[in-house]
Design a protein around this motif. Structure first.
Motif, PDB file in Angstrom:
ATOM      1  N   VAL A 140      -6.466  31.182 108.951  1.00 18.67           N
ATOM      2  CA  VAL A 140      -7.826  31.289 108.424  1.00 18.67           C
ATOM      3  C   VAL A 140      -7.915  32.581 107.635  1.00 18.67           C
ATOM      4  O   VAL A 140      -7.742  33.665 108.188  1.00 18.67           O
ATOM      5  CB  VAL A 140      -8.875  31.290 109.560  1.00 18.67           C
ATOM      6  N   ASP A 141      -8.147  32.445 106.320  1.00 16.46           N
ATOM      7  CA  ASP A 141      -8.283  33.633 105.479  1.00 16.46           C
ATOM      8  C   ASP A 141      -9.752  33.757 105.078  1.00 16.46           C
ATOM      9  O   ASP A 141     -10.201  33.137 104.129  1.00 16.46           O
ATOM     10  CB  ASP A 141      -7.374  33.498 104.253  1.00 16.46           C
ATOM     11  N   THR A 142     -10.493  34.565 105.843  1.00 17.51           N
ATOM     12  CA  THR A 142     -11.943  34.647 105.625  1.00 17.51           C
ATOM     13  C   THR A 142     -12.279  35.216 104.246  1.00 17.51           C
ATOM     14  O   THR A 142     -13.267  34.824 103.639  1.00 17.51           O
ATOM     15  CB  THR A 142     -12.606  35.516 106.723  1.00 17.51           C
ATOM     16  N   ILE A 145     -12.249  32.407 101.842  1.00 16.69           N
ATOM     17  CA  ILE A 145     -13.425  31.546 102.046  1.00 16.69           C
ATOM     18  C   ILE A 145     -14.644  32.220 101.402  1.00 16.69           C
ATOM     19  O   ILE A 145     -15.445  31.572 100.720  1.00 16.69           O
ATOM     20  CB  ILE A 145     -13.684  31.278 103.554  1.00 16.69           C
ATOM     21  N   TYR A 146     -14.742  33.522 101.583  1.00 17.54           N
ATOM     22  CA  TYR A 146     -15.854  34.297 101.010  1.00 17.54           C
ATOM     23  C   TYR A 146     -15.831  34.213  99.473  1.00 17.54           C
ATOM     24  O   TYR A 146     -16.847  33.956  98.823  1.00 17.54           O
ATOM     25  CB  TYR A 146     -15.743  35.747 101.482  1.00 17.54           C
ATOM     26  N   TYR A 164     -19.021  26.772 102.855  1.00 14.77           N
ATOM     27  CA  TYR A 164     -18.168  27.957 103.019  1.00 14.77           C
ATOM     28  C   TYR A 164     -18.897  29.078 103.765  1.00 14.77           C
ATOM     29  O   TYR A 164     -18.326  29.719 104.646  1.00 14.77           O
ATOM     30  CB  TYR A 164     -17.686  28.466 101.658  1.00 14.77           C
ATOM     31  N   TYR A 165     -20.163  29.322 103.408  1.00 16.54           N
ATOM     32  CA  TYR A 165     -20.919  30.385 104.100  1.00 16.54           C
ATOM     33  C   TYR A 165     -21.053  30.063 105.594  1.00 16.54           C
ATOM     34  O   TYR A 165     -20.923  30.949 106.436  1.00 16.54           O
ATOM     35  CB  TYR A 165     -22.309  30.566 103.475  1.00 16.54           C
ATOM     36  N   LYS A 167     -18.987  28.354 107.365  1.00 11.70           N
ATOM     37  CA  LYS A 167     -17.675  28.611 107.979  1.00 11.70           C
ATOM     38  C   LYS A 167     -17.531  30.099 108.302  1.00 11.70           C
ATOM     39  O   LYS A 167     -17.024  30.472 109.359  1.00 11.70           O
ATOM     40  CB  LYS A 167     -16.552  28.207 107.008  1.00 11.70           C
ATOM     41  N   LEU A 168     -17.989  30.935 107.375  1.00 10.99           N
ATOM     42  CA  LEU A 168     -17.883  32.384 107.589  1.00 10.99           C
ATOM     43  C   LEU A 168     -18.706  32.819 108.801  1.00 10.99           C
ATOM     44  O   LEU A 168     -18.273  33.680 109.572  1.00 10.99           O
ATOM     45  CB  LEU A 168     -18.346  33.142 106.337  1.00 10.99           C
ATOM     46  N   TYR A 171     -16.812  32.054 111.832  1.00  9.34           N
ATOM     47  CA  TYR A 171     -15.730  33.016 112.093  1.00  9.34           C
ATOM     48  C   TYR A 171     -16.253  34.448 112.242  1.00  9.34           C
ATOM     49  O   TYR A 171     -15.473  35.397 112.260  1.00  9.34           O
ATOM     50  CB  TYR A 171     -14.676  32.953 110.974  1.00  9.34           C
ATOM     51  N   LYS A 172     -17.601  34.577 112.275  1.00 10.14           N
ATOM     52  CA  LYS A 172     -18.248  35.892 112.446  1.00 10.14           C
ATOM     53  C   LYS A 172     -17.803  36.887 111.382  1.00 10.14           C
ATOM     54  O   LYS A 172     -17.472  38.034 111.663  1.00 10.14           O
ATOM     55  CB  LYS A 172     -17.976  36.449 113.859  1.00 10.14           C
ATOM     56  N   TYR A 173     -17.783  36.417 110.139  1.00  3.40           N
ATOM     57  CA  TYR A 173     -17.376  37.272 109.022  1.00  3.40           C
ATOM     58  C   TYR A 173     -18.593  37.611 108.160  1.00  3.40           C
ATOM     59  O   TYR A 173     -19.385  36.742 107.825  1.00  3.40           O
ATOM     60  CB  TYR A 173     -16.324  36.554 108.168  1.00  3.40           C
TER      61      TYR A 173
END
Length: 202
Positions: A140-142, A145-146, A164-165, A167-168, A171-173
């Motif tokens: 997972v490459d946040t 994704i960002y 995508y947002y 998903k972030l 992943y708590k990004y």
């Protein structure tokens, strides 16, 4: 023997590549990928991937501009090589190459984004994400994704940007700013129900 001649094209493309004659390697492999005798061989596509990858990585402008989609073609060729490679002769080599492609797609995407080429940038970021999602890597490459989320939003592809947002968030990004971006899209869409839901979450 025509079949032998076509397979020989693949071998000579590889030899040209070894000696740094990338333009000749391209000519040979392009012929091999259009001929039915060599079209269904994993080796043909693996070598094609390597040739186009070398075009992309070349610092010689004349070589670098032989094909402006060289990284994309390299990536597609490696994927096709994996599909045809029933005996897994090239698997580990291809995966190493794909890992490099993944990083190069991010860099290319950033360059395209800066130049305002948002469609191309989105494709580059998505290709990087596709490689990371392969079972072999399962990464997972946040940051990618960002980048993909921002680019999708630039293109007014709201559903994709929201996906995508979200998903972030999963992943708590990115913390609060991701909620802010999402709320902005929902406001623009005049999506009151989802907006209230998102405000509560935020």
């Amino acid at each position: 023997n025509l079949s032998y001649a076509q397979k020989a094209k693949v071998t000579s493309a590889n030899s040209y590549l070894t000696y740094g004659e990338i333009d000749k390697a391209k000519e040979a492999i392009d012929l091999a990928t259009t001929h039915e005798k060599s079209l269904n061989l994993a080796k043909t596509w693996f070598i094609r991937g390597k040739v186009y990858h070398a075009i992309y990585e070349s610092e010689d402008m004349a070589i670098n501009t032989l094909d402006l989609k060289s990284l994309l073609i390299a990536y597609e060729s490696y994927i096709k090589a994996l599909e045809l490679d029933e005996k897994d002769r090239f698997g580990s080599d291809v995966h190493k190459k794909l890992e490099i492609c993944s990083m190069q797609f991010i860099n290319q995407g950033v360059t395209e984004y800066s130049a305002g080429q948002y469609n191309d940038a989105l494709i580059s970021f998505q290709n990087s994400l596709s490689i990371n999602a392969m079972p072999k890597f399962n990464k997972v490459d946040t940051l990618s994704i960002y980048n993909a989320a921002l680019t999708a939003e630039k293109l007014a592809k709201n559903e994709l940007a929201k996906e995508y947002y979200n998903k972030l968030l999963k992943y708590k990004y990115g913390g609060a700013k991701i909620y802010y971006f999402l709320l902005n899209i929902l406001k623009r869409e005049n999506n009151k129900d989802e907006l209230l839901e998102m405000i509560k979450k935020a």
